[in-house]
Motif scaffolding. Structure first.
Motif, PDB file in Angstrom:
ATOM      1  N   TYR A 250       0.835  -1.198   0.000  1.00 26.06           N
ATOM      2  CA  TYR A 250       0.000   0.000   0.000  1.00 26.06           C
ATOM      3  C   TYR A 250       0.872   1.252   0.000  1.00 26.06           C
ATOM      4  O   TYR A 250       1.658   1.450   0.928  1.00 26.06           O
ATOM      5  CB  TYR A 250      -0.915   0.014   1.221  1.00 26.06           C
ATOM      6  N   PRO A 251       0.752   2.101  -1.023  1.00 26.28           N
ATOM      7  CA  PRO A 251       1.501   3.361  -1.004  1.00 26.28           C
ATOM      8  C   PRO A 251       0.940   4.296   0.063  1.00 26.28           C
ATOM      9  O   PRO A 251      -0.236   4.198   0.441  1.00 26.28           O
ATOM     10  CB  PRO A 251       1.290   3.923  -2.415  1.00 26.28           C
ATOM     11  N   ARG A 252       1.757   5.179   0.545  1.00 27.30           N
ATOM     12  CA  ARG A 252       1.356   6.066   1.633  1.00 27.30           C
ATOM     13  C   ARG A 252       0.108   6.882   1.284  1.00 27.30           C
ATOM     14  O   ARG A 252      -0.799   7.041   2.109  1.00 27.30           O
ATOM     15  CB  ARG A 252       2.502   7.009   1.999  1.00 27.30           C
ATOM     16  N   LYS A 253       0.031   7.369   0.065  1.00 24.78           N
ATOM     17  CA  LYS A 253      -1.103   8.204  -0.324  1.00 24.78           C
ATOM     18  C   LYS A 253      -2.415   7.441  -0.194  1.00 24.78           C
ATOM     19  O   LYS A 253      -3.422   7.982   0.288  1.00 24.78           O
ATOM     20  CB  LYS A 253      -0.921   8.706  -1.754  1.00 24.78           C
ATOM     21  N   LEU A 254      -2.432   6.183  -0.609  1.00 21.82           N
ATOM     22  CA  LEU A 254      -3.651   5.383  -0.499  1.00 21.82           C
ATOM     23  C   LEU A 254      -3.983   5.110   0.958  1.00 21.82           C
ATOM     24  O   LEU A 254      -5.160   5.156   1.360  1.00 21.82           O
ATOM     25  CB  LEU A 254      -3.481   4.067  -1.254  1.00 21.82           C
ATOM     26  N   LEU A 255      -2.986   4.834   1.774  1.00 21.42           N
ATOM     27  CA  LEU A 255      -3.239   4.624   3.199  1.00 21.42           C
ATOM     28  C   LEU A 255      -3.814   5.874   3.848  1.00 21.42           C
ATOM     29  O   LEU A 255      -4.679   5.792   4.736  1.00 21.42           O
ATOM     30  CB  LEU A 255      -1.948   4.204   3.912  1.00 21.42           C
ATOM     31  N   GLU A 256      -3.360   7.039   3.418  1.00 15.17           N
ATOM     32  CA  GLU A 256      -3.900   8.293   3.952  1.00 15.17           C
ATOM     33  C   GLU A 256      -5.371   8.442   3.592  1.00 15.17           C
ATOM     34  O   GLU A 256      -6.182   8.916   4.410  1.00 15.17           O
ATOM     35  CB  GLU A 256      -3.092   9.473   3.418  1.00 15.17           C
ATOM     36  N   GLN A 257      -5.757   8.026   2.399  1.00 11.53           N
ATOM     37  CA  GLN A 257      -7.166   8.087   1.999  1.00 11.53           C
ATOM     38  C   GLN A 257      -8.008   7.120   2.825  1.00 11.53           C
ATOM     39  O   GLN A 257      -9.133   7.442   3.236  1.00 11.53           O
ATOM     40  CB  GLN A 257      -7.295   7.771   0.507  1.00 11.53           C
ATOM     41  N   ILE A 258      -7.464   5.943   3.077  1.00 11.34           N
ATOM     42  CA  ILE A 258      -8.167   4.979   3.928  1.00 11.34           C
ATOM     43  C   ILE A 258      -8.285   5.507   5.346  1.00 11.34           C
ATOM     44  O   ILE A 258      -9.332   5.366   6.001  1.00 11.34           O
ATOM     45  CB  ILE A 258      -7.423   3.626   3.900  1.00 11.34           C
ATOM     46  N   ALA A 259      -7.234   6.158   5.841  1.00  8.66           N
ATOM     47  CA  ALA A 259      -7.261   6.733   7.186  1.00  8.66           C
ATOM     48  C   ALA A 259      -8.347   7.793   7.321  1.00  8.66           C
ATOM     49  O   ALA A 259      -8.994   7.910   8.376  1.00  8.66           O
ATOM     50  CB  ALA A 259      -5.896   7.327   7.526  1.00  8.66           C
ATOM     51  N   ALA A 282      12.372  -2.084  -4.001  1.00  8.85           N
ATOM     52  CA  ALA A 282      12.372  -0.703  -4.479  1.00  8.85           C
ATOM     53  C   ALA A 282      11.724  -0.645  -5.874  1.00  8.85           C
ATOM     54  O   ALA A 282      11.862  -1.577  -6.660  1.00  8.85           O
ATOM     55  CB  ALA A 282      13.809  -0.181  -4.530  1.00  8.85           C
ATOM     56  N   PRO A 283      10.987   0.431  -6.143  1.00 11.15           N
ATOM     57  CA  PRO A 283      10.898   1.677  -5.373  1.00 11.15           C
ATOM     58  C   PRO A 283       9.817   1.676  -4.290  1.00 11.15           C
ATOM     59  O   PRO A 283       9.568   2.710  -3.680  1.00 11.15           O
ATOM     60  CB  PRO A 283      10.565   2.707  -6.448  1.00 11.15           C
ATOM     61  N   ALA A 284       9.170   0.545  -4.064  1.00 10.88           N
ATOM     62  CA  ALA A 284       8.132   0.495  -3.040  1.00 10.88           C
ATOM     63  C   ALA A 284       8.735   0.760  -1.663  1.00 10.88           C
ATOM     64  O   ALA A 284       9.875   0.374  -1.381  1.00 10.88           O
ATOM     65  CB  ALA A 284       7.443  -0.860  -3.050  1.00 10.88           C
ATOM     66  N   THR A 285       7.971   1.419  -0.811  1.00 10.07           N
ATOM     67  CA  THR A 285       8.392   1.691   0.559  1.00 10.07           C
ATOM     68  C   THR A 285       7.270   1.311   1.517  1.00 10.07           C
ATOM     69  O   THR A 285       6.094   1.273   1.132  1.00 10.07           O
ATOM     70  CB  THR A 285       8.749   3.176   0.758  1.00 10.07           C
ATOM     71  N   HIS A 286       7.644   1.054   2.747  1.00  8.59           N
ATOM     72  CA  HIS A 286       6.659   0.630   3.738  1.00  8.59           C
ATOM     73  C   HIS A 286       6.219   1.809   4.596  1.00  8.59           C
ATOM     74  O   HIS A 286       7.041   2.614   5.042  1.00  8.59           O
ATOM     75  CB  HIS A 286       7.242  -0.454   4.640  1.00  8.59           C
ATOM     76  N   THR A 287       4.909   1.876   4.836  1.00  9.20           N
ATOM     77  CA  THR A 287       4.344   2.882   5.742  1.00  9.20           C
ATOM     78  C   THR A 287       3.525   2.190   6.815  1.00  9.20           C
ATOM     79  O   THR A 287       2.625   1.395   6.509  1.00  9.20           O
ATOM     80  CB  THR A 287       3.434   3.866   4.984  1.00  9.20           C
ATOM     81  N   SER A 288       3.836   2.452   8.068  1.00  9.33           N
ATOM     82  CA  SER A 288       3.051   1.917   9.175  1.00  9.33           C
ATOM     83  C   SER A 288       1.783   2.742   9.339  1.00  9.33           C
ATOM     84  O   SER A 288       1.838   3.970   9.412  1.00  9.33           O
ATOM     85  CB  SER A 288       3.855   1.936  10.472  1.00  9.33           C
ATOM     86  N   PHE A 289       0.647   2.070   9.405  1.00  3.33           N
ATOM     87  CA  PHE A 289      -0.628   2.780   9.488  1.00  3.33           C
ATOM     88  C   PHE A 289      -0.708   3.657  10.725  1.00  3.33           C
ATOM     89  O   PHE A 289      -1.275   4.750  10.694  1.00  3.33           O
ATOM     90  CB  PHE A 289      -1.790   1.784   9.473  1.00  3.33           C
TER      91      PHE A 289
END
Length: 476
Positions: A250-259, A282-289
């Motif tokens: 999950y890219p950070r932007k999508l997680l922000e929309q879910i949040a 890479a280039p994927a990165t991990h974001t903790s919810f």
């Protein structure tokens, strides 16, 4: 009588019988079963103080009537399905033990050895006598190390009393679901999903609500669909990134929309399963919810050591979250297993001391996983009719083989769904993979590339040959 003797006794019963009616649609399965006992009593010889008389033998044969035993199970257990990944892995193992050269690509287990520094820490713990119970929540040493890791790598701050160490991340997830869900609550689960999520919801008497995703969208949850499915009963949203079984991140932007959607529903909590966090390309990165604005208070973060550190058999995972949720999970654990292995916890401290994201040892494993992924994506991409979403993490490929459904396999029968395709590949191709219906998407099959490149090459050849022999199949 002055003198008597009881030589023995036998107890006989009516013959065994099994009676009852089984109903597939009922939780009140009932079976009656007769029990048989055979237990001769010892011989006794009784003498008087005077003259002895000839022994008299008497044979007693009491009859025990058949007893009906209630062997019904809890409706909660009856509602749970067994794990197909475990079943297929066990079946493949049995075939190998019988001499059949099956290539096993079903289990989600790294093929690497546990890094030496971790193994040595475990052995040292044994040699130094560190083999006793630890605190239920885990040693302060390990919980402090976990707090340090989460702060530096994930940008989320916790204190040791907000960490619960368990016997694997799987236990952490189950305890979290049990702690926060009540009967009638809904657990929101995007599909494809890890096989245990819905069953854990059922164990908590909650209702799993499955939200489909699309391979064309890399199996990522649509925030608009999430919003449309939430109700006042929605209690827990489970997000797994990187994902098992798809490898999606999950890219950070999508997680922000879910949040933003989550924030509009006060009862809704989020369980963020981050067990594959370090296995990412890479280039994927991990974001903790929990690192997203306003989400720390309502997020339960689950992680562990099994995947990235190749420590599946060490059984060590953890939960991080607000103290009252973590304490509730700890209460469950105190009455279930108590604390995790003292030896494993020492090994866990060593693992977290290997450097950022596991250091060089983990980076070496991830590099190998990426090479394997690239090979499989390229090779299966050459097959017509196969749809692929390139995984950005974990070590799974979730391939759409539905174009082969409806074809006839000589000597086998019809390929009608993911399960029959996987049985065919096991039977004709001698490759064990997992049907997508176990993960909530019957169009796909899951291939684990936690195996050597040479093993994967042999598996691909077998799969190709098996598919080519299908009558009327899509040209390959």
């Amino acid at each position: 009588m002055a003198n008597s003797s009881l030589r023995g006794s036998t107890i006989t019963s009516s013959r065994h019988q099994l009676a009852g009616v089984r109903s597939a649609s009922s939780d009140s399965d009932s079976f009656s079963k007769s029990l048989s006992f055979s237990s001769p009593l010892p011989n006794f010889s009784l003498k008087s103080s005077g003259n002895t008389r000839p022994l008299q033998t008497k044979r007693l044969t009491p009859v025990v009537r058949a007893m009906e035993v209630d062997i019904s199970l809890s409706p909660r257990v009856n509602s749970v399905k067994p794990s197909k990944t475990v079943a297929i892995t066990d079946q493949a193992t049995a075939l190998v033990q019988a001499g059949v050269p099956v290539i096993r690509l079903a289990a989600g287990e790294p093929d690497f050895d546990t890094p030496t520094v971790i193994a040595e820490a475990g052995m040292n713990a044994i040699h130094e006598g560190y083999t006793r119970y630890t605190p239920n929540a885990g040693t302060l040493e390990l919980r402090s190390a976990i707090c340090k890791k989460l702060k530096e790598e994930n940008g989320i701050s916790y204190t040791p009393d907000q960490i619960l160490v368990s016997n694997g991340a799987k236990q952490s997830i189950l305890q979290a679901v049990l702690a926060v869900c009540s009967p009638g609550d809904e657990v929101i689960i995007p599909a494809p999903f890890w096989v245990s999520y819905p069953e854990m919801a059922r164990l908590a008497d909650a209702t799993p609500v499955i939200l489909p995703t699309s391979i064309s969208e890399d199996f990522l949850l649509d925030p608009k669909l999430l919003e449309s499915k939430l109700t006042e009963n929605s209690r827990l949203l489970i997000i797994c990134s990187p994902s098992n079984p798809t490898g999606s991140v999950y890219p950070r932007k999508l997680l922000e929309q879910i949040a933003q959607v989550v924030a509009r529903h006060p009862r809704l909590l989020v369980l963020s399963d981050e067990i594959y966090e370090h296995i990412i390309y890479a280039p994927a990165t991990h974001t903790s919810f929990a690192s997203l604005p306003g989400m720390w208070e309502r997020t339960l973060t689950v992680n562990g050591f099994s995947k990235a550190f190749a420590m599946t058999g060490w059984r060590l995972g953890y939960l991080a979250g607000p103290k009252h949720f973590v304490a509730a999970c700890g209460k469950i654990q105190s009455q279930a297993t108590s604390g995790a292995s003292s030896i494993s916890q020492k090994a866990g401290v060593a693992a977290l001391g290997m450097g950022y994201a596991g250091g060089e040892a983990v980076a070496t494993m991830v590099k190998a996983f990426k090479e394997r992924r690239d090979y499989l994506v390229q090779t299966f991409g050459e097959l017509e009719g196969v749809k692929i979403s390139v995984p950005q993490g974990a070590f799974y490929l979730f391939l759409d083989f539905s174009s082969y459904y409806g074809t006839e396999a000589e000597g086998f029968g019809m390929i009608k769904d993911s399960e029959s395709l996987c049985r065919y590949l096991l039977d004709k191709g001698q490759v064990a993979v997992v049907p997508g219906d176990a993960f909530g998407d019957d169009t796909c099959i899951r291939i684990s590339y936690a195996a050597s490149l040479s093993t994967l090459q042999a598996a691909v050849d077998n799969i190709k040959n098996a598919l080519i022999s299908l009558r009327g199949a899509v040209p390959v």
